[in-house]
Write an enzyme that holds these catalytic residues in place. Structure first.
Site, mmCIF file in Angstrom:
data_model
loop_
_atom_site.group_PDB
_atom_site.id
_atom_site.type_symbol
_atom_site.label_atom_id
_atom_site.label_comp_id
_atom_site.label_asym_id
_atom_site.label_seq_id
_atom_site.Cartn_x
_atom_site.Cartn_y
_atom_site.Cartn_z
ATOM 1 N N ASP A 1 1.079 -0.753 0.071
ATOM 2 C CA ASP A 1 -0.187 -0.135 0.044
ATOM 3 C C ASP A 1 0.479 1.428 -0.079
ATOM 4 O O ASP A 1 0.640 2.280 -0.543
ATOM 5 C CB ASP A 1 -0.957 0.052 1.128
ATOM 6 C CG ASP A 1 -1.721 0.852 1.258
ATOM 7 O OD1 ASP A 1 -2.419 1.143 0.425
ATOM 8 O OD2 ASP A 1 -2.278 2.206 2.310
ATOM 9 N N MET B 1 -7.074 5.417 3.219
ATOM 10 C CA MET B 1 -7.522 7.062 2.339
ATOM 11 C C MET B 1 -6.257 6.757 1.062
ATOM 12 O O MET B 1 -6.543 8.271 0.739
ATOM 13 C CB MET B 1 -7.878 7.629 3.238
ATOM 14 C CG MET B 1 -9.192 7.942 3.859
ATOM 15 S SD MET B 1 -10.726 7.587 2.804
ATOM 16 C CE MET B 1 -10.871 9.517 2.349
ATOM 17 N N ARG B 2 -5.398 6.349 1.861
ATOM 18 C CA ARG B 2 -3.921 6.607 0.522
ATOM 19 C C ARG B 2 -4.491 5.941 -0.816
ATOM 20 O O ARG B 2 -3.968 7.239 -1.791
ATOM 21 C CB ARG B 2 -3.323 5.549 0.887
ATOM 22 C CG ARG B 2 -1.903 5.808 0.224
ATOM 23 C CD ARG B 2 -0.390 4.981 1.072
ATOM 24 N NE ARG B 2 -0.065 5.914 2.135
ATOM 25 C CZ ARG B 2 -0.154 4.739 3.229
ATOM 26 N NH1 ARG B 2 -0.541 3.427 3.671
ATOM 27 N NH2 ARG B 2 0.025 5.483 4.687
ATOM 28 N N ALA B 3 -5.465 4.924 -0.934
ATOM 29 C CA ALA B 3 -5.963 4.533 -2.656
ATOM 30 C C ALA B 3 -6.205 6.032 -3.420
ATOM 31 O O ALA B 3 -6.327 6.494 -3.879
ATOM 32 C CB ALA B 3 -6.356 4.007 -2.911
ATOM 33 N N VAL C 1 -3.549 9.080 -4.048
ATOM 34 C CA VAL C 1 -2.967 8.491 -4.529
ATOM 35 C C VAL C 1 -3.578 8.697 -5.783
ATOM 36 O O VAL C 1 -2.794 8.973 -6.800
ATOM 37 C CB VAL C 1 -1.588 6.668 -4.449
ATOM 38 C CG1 VAL C 1 -1.329 6.987 -5.880
ATOM 39 C CG2 VAL C 1 -1.006 7.095 -3.459
#
Length: 718
Positions: free
Chosen positions: A200, A281-283, A286
């Protein structure tokens, strides 16, 4: 003055790379916007992953650095905490962007830098030798075979990439420096996976595979041979294309701050991440950065739907894995449906598609999967125009579909008789599916090892709880401060100590001895004979082995698998870090035939002997999954030359080598022969039932696998 850099051969040109459109696009997007978060390149060996990554460095803009600064500080905005600072108005160096390679065998000190503890204690001086993270600041950090790095190095690497800084702390003495770089990692999934939480941390991921088109393969070979024959001449022929692409990167970087990410695009990004159930929430972040970079790369100031779609194909496949055995990838039909649902104005989602005013999404004017001019999934969007860099033609890459193939039909309900002695495939039954995996007990190897970091058996490791101190063996590792002071204290008067400072010499230094956990080689020996299928137990057995494979994945083990049935044993999976490969082989395992138990054990003895020579520090755990029956051409007798006697001798041979073993007893029914328990005694190991294997079973008491201690003579003989 001629430097070493000038005398080396030029890099293979980026624009000369054939195919691999997704990889080239992902690298270029990171060159445009390093905030995207780097690229993880997954693919089979020999697909030019490293060539493409190394070629990118020549396209990156040159940087200005403070003269003499080991940490590449920018003259216009130097790092206020730079260990070489504060910087005045000194000379400025203009140099190409660096590409730093992190070798698989690098130490922690080589990665983050080394602090001279001896000088820090005796002189109060922070003498710091920068590591690779400092070298890579404002450049590219390339990690080949990132999945083979030790976990703690990967943690340090990704933490630095996320925070933009590296911290080195030793016994209260700390150094911090900036470390902002473009992170690119490559890996071959056959050699093992990264943990999901580490996957991730990479912004984008791409799958690469060698083309199956003969014409394209011919072109790859032709260009490579031309480059090997005359690197300088080959690079010169592509210099114009390289300059054009370099200029386009600079233009996209300049345009990037002016790109607008509208509400509609944000809604599509959020809906897509929610639809694929990615964690955190990183997706979303990104995807937003990637879509913005795609728009800038296309020369636009607004983010379009094709940018969101392409961003999802690059940013989500490695994040949607729900368990370690799921293949990465996206269901593109589901992606298109999600984007279609939230297509509309920037004020909100699209109206109900059943309304009369909506265009037919599958018609020529619609934007659904059947219409529109957007790029197909997995292909870089093509903008065309005179500014387009002359890259090789698109070929695209296949995207793996979600899920696994459905298991073959279950074996018939009636019991299967043992096949006749003439053998053959007549007694073979098709592969059956496994039951749902479950959490297993931890099975560990007795004693204290010194193998690779993991989570199974006790071992002396670089990380863990401190259990003592010792004199350094070579370079000082983790300092044991109390032991060092204790060693130096008696000599202070003789050394002429004056004042409050402690006089410390090299002989006084002590390093901490730490105890943690190691990863082992877990070798499965699985009974696939007719006796296992006769009572419809193979599904439960496969479920148990699948559960143990999942446990091995989580504990960072290597695994291997031997199966025995019919007339012999087969090494179905040589020892590997790829637990997914073990699960795939297990799913395809048929059953039937006699039970050559001794052959399976002898094959295990041979495999373990070879592995001890290859990796002597990695201890092995033998897991035999069987009901203990042994049959052969002469039946199942206990005579001196019978199958059971031969199996007993093979088991004692493994025990003599000190192999830790556990027998998973698969015997069922009201009448039990207890053969698996006898096998465990011969192996000097432990027998547990399928029920006891479950961690939540009432009978699953905490036990340590009993293994005989290896004598010096036995170890020497092995």
């Amino acid at each position: 003055m001629t430097t070493a850099h000038n005398t080396t051969s030029p890099q293979y040109p980026f624009t000369a790379v054939v195919g691999m459109d997704d990889l080239r696009l992902a690298l270029l997007l990171n060159a445009v916007s390093p905030a995207v978060g780097g690229v993880l390149v997954r693919g089979e060996k020999g697909t030019a992953k490293s060539t493409a990554v190394r070629a990118l460095s020549a396209l990156m803009p040159a940087v200005d650095v403070v003269g003499g600064c080991r940490f590449a500080c920018a003259p216009t905005a130097p790092d206020p905490g730079c260990p070489d600072g504060p910087h005045g108005t000194g000379p400025v160096e203009h140099r190409p962007t660096r590409m730093v390679e992190l070798p698989v065998g690098a130490s922690e000190d080589r990665l983050v830098g080394a602090l001279d503890i001896e000088r820090a204690l005796s002189e109060g001086v922070k003498a710091f030798e920068p590591g690779l993270l400092a070298d890579a600041h404002r450049g590219i950090l390339y990690v080949d075979e990132v999945n083979l790095l030790h976990d703690h190095l990967v943690d340090l690497l990704l933490d630095a990439a996320a925070m933009g800084a590296s911290y080195v702390e030793r016994e209260g003495v700390s150094v911090r420096h900036a470390a902002r770089f473009l992170l690119v990692g490559t890996m071959n999934p056959e050699e093992g996976e990264l943990r999901p939480q580490l996957l991730d941390r990479f912004g984008l991921t791409v799958e690469v595979a060698a083309s199956r088109e003969p014409d394209q393969r011919v072109e790859v070979v032709r260009r490579r041979l031309a480059y090997d024959a005359d690197p300088a001449g080959f690079a010169a022929r592509w210099a114009g294309d390289e300059d054009e692409l370099r200029g386009r990167i600079a233009e996209a970087r300049e345009l990037l701050p002016r790109v607008t990410l509208g509400d509609r695009a944000l809604r599509q990004i959020a809906a897509t991440c929610a639809a694929f159930e990615v964690d955190g929430m990183r997706a979303d972040i990104v995807m937003a950065r990637t879509a913005t970079a795609l728009a800038a790369w296309a020369g636009r100031t607004d983010v379009a739907e094709e940018d969101v779609r392409q961003a999802a194909l690059l940013a989500l496949p490695h994040r949607r894995r729900r368990n370690p055995f799921d293949a990465p990838g996206l269901d593109e039909d589901k992606l298109d449906e999600t984007l279609e649902e939230f297509r509309g104005t920037d004020e909100g989602p699209a109206p109900d598609t059943d309304g009369d005013d909506d265009p037919d999404p599958d018609g020529p004017d619609g934007g659904g999967p059947g219409g529109g001019d957007g790029p197909e999934g997995g292909h870089p969007p093509q903008e065309g125009g005179p500014e387009e860099a002359p890259l090789p033609p698109e070929t695209g890459l296949p995207h793996q579909q979600e899920g696994e193939a459905a298991p073959a039909p279950q074996a018939p309900e009636q019991p299967e008789p043992e096949p006749r002695p003439q053998g053959g495939a007549a007694g073979e039954k098709p592969a059956v599916g496994a039951t749902e995996p479950f959490r297993t007990r931890r099975l560990d190897v007795p004693g204290l090892g010194e193998g690779a970091d993991g989570r199974r058996s006790r071992a002396r490791t670089a990380h863990g709880r401190t259990t003592g101190a010792r004199r350094p063996r070579g370079a000082l590792g983790k300092l044991h401060l109390a032991a060092t002071v204790q060693a130096a204290a008696p000599h202070q008067k003789a050394r002429g100590r004056r004042g409050t400072g402690l006089v410390v010499r090299r002989d006084d230094l002590r390093e901490a001895v730490r105890e943690g956990r190691e990863g082992n080689l877990v070798l499965f020996v699985v009974d696939a004979s007719g006796s296992m299928a006769a009572r419809k137990r193979m599904s439960a057995v496969k479920g148990a082995v699948l559960s143990l494979l999942l446990d091995a994945y989580q504990r960072r083990d290597k695994i291997g698998m031997i199966t025995f049935r019919g007339s012999g044993a087969e090494l179905a999976l040589p020892p590997t870090s790829s637990v997914e490969a073990g699960a795939a082989r297990l799913a395809q395992l048929p059953t039937g035939g006699r039970t050559p138990l001794s052959e399976g054990l002898l094959k295990a003895h041979e495999v373990l002997r070879i592995e001890r020579m290859r990796d002597p520090s990695r201890r092995a755990l033998l897991v035999v999954v069987t009901d203990g029956r042994a049959t052969g051409a002469a039946g199942a007798g206990r005579a001196a030359g019978g199958p059971l006697a031969r199996a007993s001798r093979a088991a004692r041979l493994l025990a003599a080598d000190g192999t830790a073993a556990v027998v998973v007893d698969c015997e069922a029914g009201p009448v039990r022969l207890g053969l698996a328990g006898e096998l465990a005694r011969d192996l000097q190991g432990t027998a547990i039932t399928l029920d006891e294997l479950r961690a939540d079973s009432v009978s699953a008491l905490v036990r340590t696998v009993q293994g005989t201690r290896t004598t010096h003579g036995n170890r020497k003989a092995a």
